[in-house]
Motif scaffolding. Structure first.
Motif, PDB file in Angstrom:
ATOM      1  N   ALA A   1      36.977  15.869  -0.557  1.00 20.06           N
ATOM      2  CA  ALA A   1      37.326  14.979   0.552  1.00 20.06           C
ATOM      3  C   ALA A   1      37.320  13.517   0.117  1.00 20.06           C
ATOM      4  O   ALA A   1      38.168  12.722   0.553  1.00 20.06           O
ATOM      5  N   LEU A   2      36.383  13.148  -0.750  1.00 17.81           N
ATOM      6  CA  LEU A   2      36.344  11.768  -1.242  1.00 17.81           C
ATOM      7  C   LEU A   2      37.602  11.432  -2.040  1.00 17.81           C
ATOM      8  O   LEU A   2      38.161  10.339  -1.911  1.00 17.81           O
TER       9      LEU A   2
ATOM     10  N   ALA B   1      40.096   6.110  -0.142  1.00 18.94           N
ATOM     11  CA  ALA B   1      39.175   4.999  -0.404  1.00 18.94           C
ATOM     12  C   ALA B   1      39.538   4.291  -1.702  1.00 18.94           C
ATOM     13  O   ALA B   1      40.056   4.904  -2.640  1.00 18.94           O
ATOM     14  N   TYR B   2      39.248   3.013  -1.757  1.00 15.66           N
ATOM     15  CA  TYR B   2      39.462   2.239  -2.985  1.00 15.66           C
ATOM     16  C   TYR B   2      38.502   2.709  -4.082  1.00 15.66           C
ATOM     17  O   TYR B   2      38.873   2.828  -5.248  1.00 15.66           O
ATOM     18  N   ALA B   3      37.273   3.013  -3.683  1.00 13.46           N
ATOM     19  CA  ALA B   3      36.267   3.498  -4.629  1.00 13.46           C
ATOM     20  C   ALA B   3      35.152   4.150  -3.831  1.00 13.46           C
ATOM     21  O   ALA B   3      35.037   3.971  -2.614  1.00 13.46           O
TER      22      ALA B   3
ATOM     23  N   ILE C   1      31.382   4.280   0.608  1.00 11.15           N
ATOM     24  CA  ILE C   1      32.838   4.142   0.561  1.00 11.15           C
ATOM     25  C   ILE C   1      33.207   2.667   0.443  1.00 11.15           C
ATOM     26  O   ILE C   1      32.620   1.818   1.114  1.00 11.15           O
ATOM     27  N   LEU C   2      34.202   2.353  -0.408  1.00 15.34           N
ATOM     28  CA  LEU C   2      34.725   0.996  -0.513  1.00 15.34           C
ATOM     29  C   LEU C   2      36.204   1.004  -0.181  1.00 15.34           C
ATOM     30  O   LEU C   2      36.938   1.909  -0.597  1.00 15.34           O
ATOM     31  N   THR C   3      36.640   0.008   0.561  1.00 14.14           N
ATOM     32  CA  THR C   3      38.063  -0.151   0.890  1.00 14.14           C
ATOM     33  C   THR C   3      38.538  -1.518   0.409  1.00 14.14           C
ATOM     34  O   THR C   3      37.769  -2.487   0.384  1.00 14.14           O
TER      35      THR C   3
ATOM     36  N   TYR D   1      35.435  -6.747  -6.064  1.00 16.82           N
ATOM     37  CA  TYR D   1      34.690  -6.450  -7.278  1.00 16.82           C
ATOM     38  C   TYR D   1      34.918  -4.990  -7.621  1.00 16.82           C
ATOM     39  O   TYR D   1      35.454  -4.221  -6.805  1.00 16.82           O
ATOM     40  N   THR D   2      34.531  -4.592  -8.816  1.00 17.13           N
ATOM     41  CA  THR D   2      34.745  -3.217  -9.267  1.00 17.13           C
ATOM     42  C   THR D   2      33.410  -2.494  -9.417  1.00 17.13           C
ATOM     43  O   THR D   2      32.349  -3.116  -9.458  1.00 17.13           O
ATOM     44  N   LEU D   3      33.473  -1.185  -9.537  1.00 21.08           N
ATOM     45  CA  LEU D   3      32.280  -0.392  -9.807  1.00 21.08           C
ATOM     46  C   LEU D   3      32.086  -0.254 -11.315  1.00 21.08           C
ATOM     47  O   LEU D   3      33.001  -0.503 -12.098  1.00 21.08           O
TER      48      LEU D   3
END
Length: 422
Positions: free
Chosen positions: A8-9, A14-16, A51-53, A96-98
């Motif tokens: 599902a993820l 989602a962006y990340a 979740i990140l958008t 920012y990024t993960l």
């Protein structure tokens, strides 16, 4: 973990994302004096999803997180992710990024089992020098073995197992029909028998002395000596002000290369310390943890912190530190005790404000050394500011869970408010 979560993820748009699953095997013991009153075993699992958008123009990121039940079915899983997507869309921070996958060195310290940790705590409590006037009222022991599994959308997939313990102790002291209780709370990875016995032996003595205490006199200004766990707050002031989070939010005005203390203090973030509850190979965001000097001989040299705020500062190899140690330097304890001072060993509360540096605490038990006599005192308060109170500390060290600090800390020029007429 519900089998529907990862598919599902990957499909939710989602962006990340990040997922953290923690399984805990715990044993709990409750003692009245030294008699076991009850105990229990527990095994629990908690899974958190974040979740990140990304905004349409790619300049802003929002995030939202929630725990998801292990029993969640496919529809419940997708409904939860939809709610998080909506909630994250309402939050906007600079993009920012993960963290991406990076080599993680295995831990060097052995991982004890729950049974051995519990045994160590229980046996240690039998070593205390109790008397008919000072003894243990009750204690509770919580030992846990945790397995943490972290994954993110960048491809990180890491697992580690580590110990985490907590102990609460109530000490009684009595004299001439009067009685007092002192409470202690300890967190650690596993048990450090010698440190526990030392601290509780001191606590038994503090209980006896508290019954004989007089009111704190009007000292006005005096060096303040700290030789208990309260001193951690002094050094937490330095560690927090070296965090990228405080720096980016302009809550810390310290700059790299700046002398932030004249005390020649050296502060390090450490990957491992014996018996610490913060020994991890990787942080909560999947970044490898390593030893890092933060302050070198009084000069700020490196920030630590979360991926978000570190990246805002242009730091791409940062991590969230858990263990901190004051390394090198210091004086003899005899030198720190050579001139008059007030040593406070019990506060109602002791705080060092990480933003302003303000120091405040209400005295429950202290020892006023005037150069000739020692007076046991109680009542009144201490106040000052870290920017204005010269700091001296001993070469000997003592560890309190994830902080290894000088055994004795001396702050000069502290204001002491005593009790009028004492």
């Amino acid at each position: 973990m519900t089998p529907y979560l990862l598919p599902a993820l990957r499909d939710c748009g989602a962006y990340a994302w990040e997922v953290t699953q923690t399984r805990t095997q715990g044993w709990e013991f409750y003692f009245i004096r030294h008699l076991l009153d009850q105990h229990r075993v527990r095994e629990v699992t908690h899974t958190t999803v974040r979740i990140l958008t990304l905004s349409e123009d790619g300049t802003e990121v929002g995030s939202a997180s929630s725990e998801i039940q292990e029993s969640a079915d496919e529809q419940e899983t997708r409904d939860l992710l939809d709610r998080l997507l909506f909630q994250s869309s309402l939050v906007r921070n600079p993009a920012y990024t993960l963290h991406a996958p990076s080599p993680v060195k295995p831990m060097d310290l052995p991982v004890p089992d729950v049974a051995s940790m519990a045994r160590d705590f229980i046996q240690t409590m039998q070593r205390l020098p109790e008397t008919e006037y000072e003894d243990i009222n009750s204690y509770e022991i919580f030992v846990n073995l945790k397995t943490r599994h972290f994954m993110n959308s960048e491809g990180i997939d890491l697992t580690e197992t580590f110990p985490s313990s907590m102990m609460e102790v109530v000490v009684n002291a009595r004299q001439d029909g009067h009685e007092i209780e002192l409470y202690r709370s300890y967190t650690s990875g596993s048990c450090d028998p010698d440190a526990l016995v030392r601290d509780l032996t001191d606590t038994l003595r503090y209980g006896r002395d508290r019954l004989a205490a007089q009111m704190t006199p009007e000292i006005q200004t005096s060096p303040l000596l700290l030789s208990t766990k309260d001193a951690v707050e002094v050094y937490r002031y330095f560690s927090e002000r070296m965090s990228a989070n405080m720096k980016y939010q302009r809550l810390s005005d310290w700059e790299l290369g700046q002398v932030v203390t004249e005390s020649k203090l050296t502060l390090k973030a450490l990957r491992e310390m014996p018996n610490s509850s913060e020994n991890h190979a990787f942080d909560a965001e999947g970044a490898p943890i390593r030893d890092l000097v933060l302050i070198d001989q009084g000069k700020a040299v490196a920030f630590w912190g979360s991926r978000q705020y570190a990246e805002y500062l242009g730091i791409h190899d940062a991590f969230i530190a858990g263990n901190f140690a004051i390394e090198d330097g210091g004086e003899t304890e005899a030198a720190l005790r050579s001139t008059p001072y007030l040593e406070v060993v019990e506060f109602s509360d002791f705080q060092v404000d990480e933003l302003t540096g303000d120091i405040a605490g209400e005295i429950r038990l202290g020892y006023w050394h005037d150069g000739e006599t020692v007076r046991i005192v109680s009542g009144g308060s201490v106040s000052g500011n870290m920017r204005e109170a010269p700091l001296r500390f001993s070469a000997d060290r003592r560890q309190y869970d994830s902080f290894r600090i000088p055994a004795v800390t001396r702050l000069e020029g502290i204001h002491i408010t005593g009790i009028a007429g004492a």
